[in-house]
Design a protein around this motif. Structure first.
Motif, short mmCIF file in Angstrom:
data_model
loop_
_atom_site.label_atom_id
_atom_site.label_comp_id
_atom_site.label_asym_id
_atom_site.label_seq_id
_atom_site.Cartn_x
_atom_site.Cartn_y
_atom_site.Cartn_z
N ARG A 1 61.14 41.21 40.08
CA ARG A 1 61.03 39.96 39.32
C ARG A 1 60.49 38.83 40.19
N TYR A 2 60.91 38.80 41.44
CA TYR A 2 60.43 37.77 42.36
C TYR A 2 58.90 37.83 42.48
N PHE A 3 58.37 39.02 42.65
CA PHE A 3 56.92 39.15 42.80
C PHE A 3 56.19 39.07 41.46
N ALA A 4 56.88 39.36 40.38
CA ALA A 4 56.27 39.15 39.06
C ALA A 4 56.01 37.68 38.81
N ARG A 5 56.85 36.82 39.40
CA ARG A 5 56.69 35.37 39.23
C ARG A 5 55.75 34.76 40.26
N SER A 6 55.47 35.51 41.33
CA SER A 6 54.66 34.97 42.42
C SER A 6 53.19 34.90 42.02
N ARG A 7 52.51 33.93 42.57
CA ARG A 7 51.07 33.81 42.38
C ARG A 7 50.42 33.83 43.76
N LEU A 8 49.83 35.00 44.10
CA LEU A 8 49.28 35.18 45.43
C LEU A 8 47.83 34.71 45.48
N GLU A 9 47.43 34.22 46.63
CA GLU A 9 46.05 33.82 46.82
C GLU A 9 45.14 35.05 46.81
N PRO A 10 43.93 34.93 46.29
CA PRO A 10 43.02 36.08 46.23
C PRO A 10 42.78 36.74 47.58
N ALA A 11 42.89 35.99 48.66
CA ALA A 11 42.60 36.53 49.99
C ALA A 11 43.55 37.64 50.40
N VAL A 12 44.73 37.72 49.78
CA VAL A 12 45.70 38.73 50.19
C VAL A 12 45.66 39.97 49.30
N VAL A 13 44.73 40.04 48.36
CA VAL A 13 44.63 41.21 47.50
C VAL A 13 44.29 42.43 48.35
N TRP B 1 42.84 52.37 42.28
CA TRP B 1 42.84 51.05 42.91
C TRP B 1 41.84 50.05 42.31
N PRO B 2 40.58 50.39 42.07
CA PRO B 2 39.65 49.37 41.59
C PRO B 2 40.09 48.68 40.30
N ALA B 3 40.57 49.46 39.34
CA ALA B 3 41.02 48.86 38.09
C ALA B 3 42.33 48.10 38.27
N TRP B 4 43.22 48.63 39.12
CA TRP B 4 44.52 48.00 39.35
C TRP B 4 44.37 46.63 39.99
N ARG B 5 43.51 46.51 40.98
CA ARG B 5 43.34 45.22 41.66
C ARG B 5 42.69 44.19 40.76
N ALA B 6 41.98 44.64 39.72
CA ALA B 6 41.28 43.72 38.84
C ALA B 6 42.13 43.25 37.67
N THR B 7 43.33 43.83 37.52
CA THR B 7 44.18 43.47 36.39
C THR B 7 45.16 42.37 36.76
N ASP B 8 45.74 41.73 35.75
CA ASP B 8 46.86 40.82 35.96
C ASP B 8 48.11 41.68 36.07
N ARG B 9 48.65 41.79 37.25
CA ARG B 9 49.72 42.75 37.52
C ARG B 9 51.12 42.19 37.27
N HIS B 10 51.21 40.91 36.91
CA HIS B 10 52.52 40.29 36.75
C HIS B 10 53.35 40.95 35.65
N ALA B 11 52.71 41.30 34.55
CA ALA B 11 53.44 41.95 33.46
C ALA B 11 53.94 43.32 33.88
#
Length: 418
Positions: free
Chosen positions: A92-104, A39-49
């Motif tokens: 694909r829908y979530f790959a395009r989404s840009r979520l606010e940091p508060a919901v991480v 989890w720590p590394a995963w949450r810190a990455t750009d997950r869109h790709a």
């Protein structure tokens, strides 16, 4: 018998296909620990790709795994392929989404999915969880574990280690998973009864439940049965009626009643029921023996209580085939009306007035979806506004899109804790 393995059955034959691992507490602990470590590394990455890569994997898996899904779930092959298409679209829908940091997210999610749409609903859990920075331990239904297990292995090839683990097995696996102290969020979809058990086992974990329904459809006087029959029929019988958002009871008002019964029965009598692997099949078997027995029992009980089976019922031969049944002269004292059938049977209740229909439609502990059908759409919308459901539509029944929030009430509510 090897208790470390779980048998998978073909509902079209009633025969064993293969077996998958029957996970236990040690497997749960290993999976949750791996998810917590990742989890720590995963949450810190750009997950869109990564989400976009998951979409490609799901799309490419369809050619190999859609037949597997049909074999274990029963649905026609074209519907199995459609599940993969919709699952890929979700990623694909979530790959395009840009979520606010508060919901991480803040750690591992335990996701539990039902057997009616194993691939589509797995994606509905995984895609938003990954986008929010969660790692996931996914437990599919023991009725349909095979496709999810294979797909999970494919997805782990494009995800960092520990981000996704699929655990297959029978009870008490789900209880062990949601109660694990390393889990930070529980995301469950299934029946209300099982949802209550999950909520109890989850303790103080954050919790989301998407549970059962018993959706009403009201047909107003003056409605042309021919104009609505096909849409209303498939709103009830798609996926052999095994959809939480399916129409499960029809309230036909006044002059609409006889025509609606006749039109639905004509559709039911001419639909092709068979093995999902056979070209031309429109409705496959009921997924499992307990569900088949329940639908058969509810139908027989309603008949004994005065309902008329216009068409449909159990079919002879191997497998769990049940032709779509239209029950005329049903009433709200019957269990087939007041309980969720989750199968290919549709009771039609005669009502004298619209007020009576609305009252009966609302006289339930469920409140998932509902619909009103009529030629005057403005009036139909006024009637729809009186239904106590999370989602109501006019001249169609709900089918969720990725950007449409789940909305239920009462026992069908979206329950969030924490």
């Amino acid at each position: 018998m090897d208790h470390r393995m779980l048998a998978v059955e073909d509902p079209a034959t009633g025969q064993r296909i293969t077996a998958v691992p029957n996970a236990g507490p040690a497997d749960v602990d290993k999976a949750v620990r791996a998810a917590a470590d990742a989890w720590p590394a995963w949450r810190a990455t750009d997950r869109h790709a990564a989400l976009a890569s998951c979409a490609v994997v799901v799309e490419e898996a369809a050619a190999v795994l859609a037949p597997v899904l049909t074999e274990e779930q029963g649905k026609p092959l074209r519907e199995a392929k459609a599940e993969f298409t919709k699952a890929a679209a979700r990623f694909r829908y979530f790959a395009r989404s840009r979520l606010e940091p508060a919901v991480v997210g803040d750690g591992p999610v335990a996701a539990i999915t039902p057997w009616n749409f194993p691939v589509q609903l797995a994606a509905a859990k995984l895609a938003p969880a990954f986008a929010a920075g969660h790692t996931v331990v996914l437990k599919p239904s023991p009725r349909t574990p095979l496709t999810t297990l294979h797909l999970g292995r494919m997805l782990t090839e494009v995800l960092p280690p520990g981000v996704l683990t699929v655990l297959t097995g029978q009870d008490p696996l789900g209880e062990q998973l949601v109660a694990h102290p390393g889990i930070r969020k529980v995301d469950f979809m299934g029946s209300s009864a099982t949802g209550k058990q999950v909520a109890a086992a989850a303790g103080w974990h954050r919790l989301t439940l998407e549970v059962g329904g018993n959706d009403p459809a009201i047909v107003l006087p003056g409605t042309d049965p021919a104009a609505i029959a096909e849409r209303l029929f498939w709103s009830a019988f798609a996926n052999c009626g095994q959809i939480g958002m399916a129409v499960e009871r029809v309230y036909a008002v006044g002059s609409a009643y006889d025509g609606v019964v006749e039109a639905l029965a004509d559709m039911a009598a001419n639909v092709v029921v068979g093995d999902g692997r056979t070209p031309g099949t429109q409705i496959g078997p009921v997924n499992n023996r307990p569900r088949y027995d329940r639908v058969t029992g509810l139908t027989a009980e309603a008949r004994a209580d005065g309902a008329r089976i216009v068409t449909g019922g159990p079919l002879e031969g191997p497998g769990y085939f049940f032709a779509p049944a239209i029950l005329a002269e049903a009433h709200d004292g019957m269990r087939v009306v007041i309980e969720e059938q989750f199968g290919p049977v549709l009771p039609v209740v005669r009502c004298s007035t619209v007020d009576e229909a609305v009252g009966l439609a609302n006289a339930t502990a469920f409140g998932l979806c509902g619909s009103v059908w009529g030629a005057d759409e403005e009036y139909a919308a006024e009637v729809a506004a009186r239904l106590g459901c999370g989602t109501v539509r006019v001249n169609e029944h709900p089918a969720q899109s990725a950007d449409e929030p789940f909305a239920g009430s009462r026992w069908s509510a979206l329950a969030i804790r924490g």
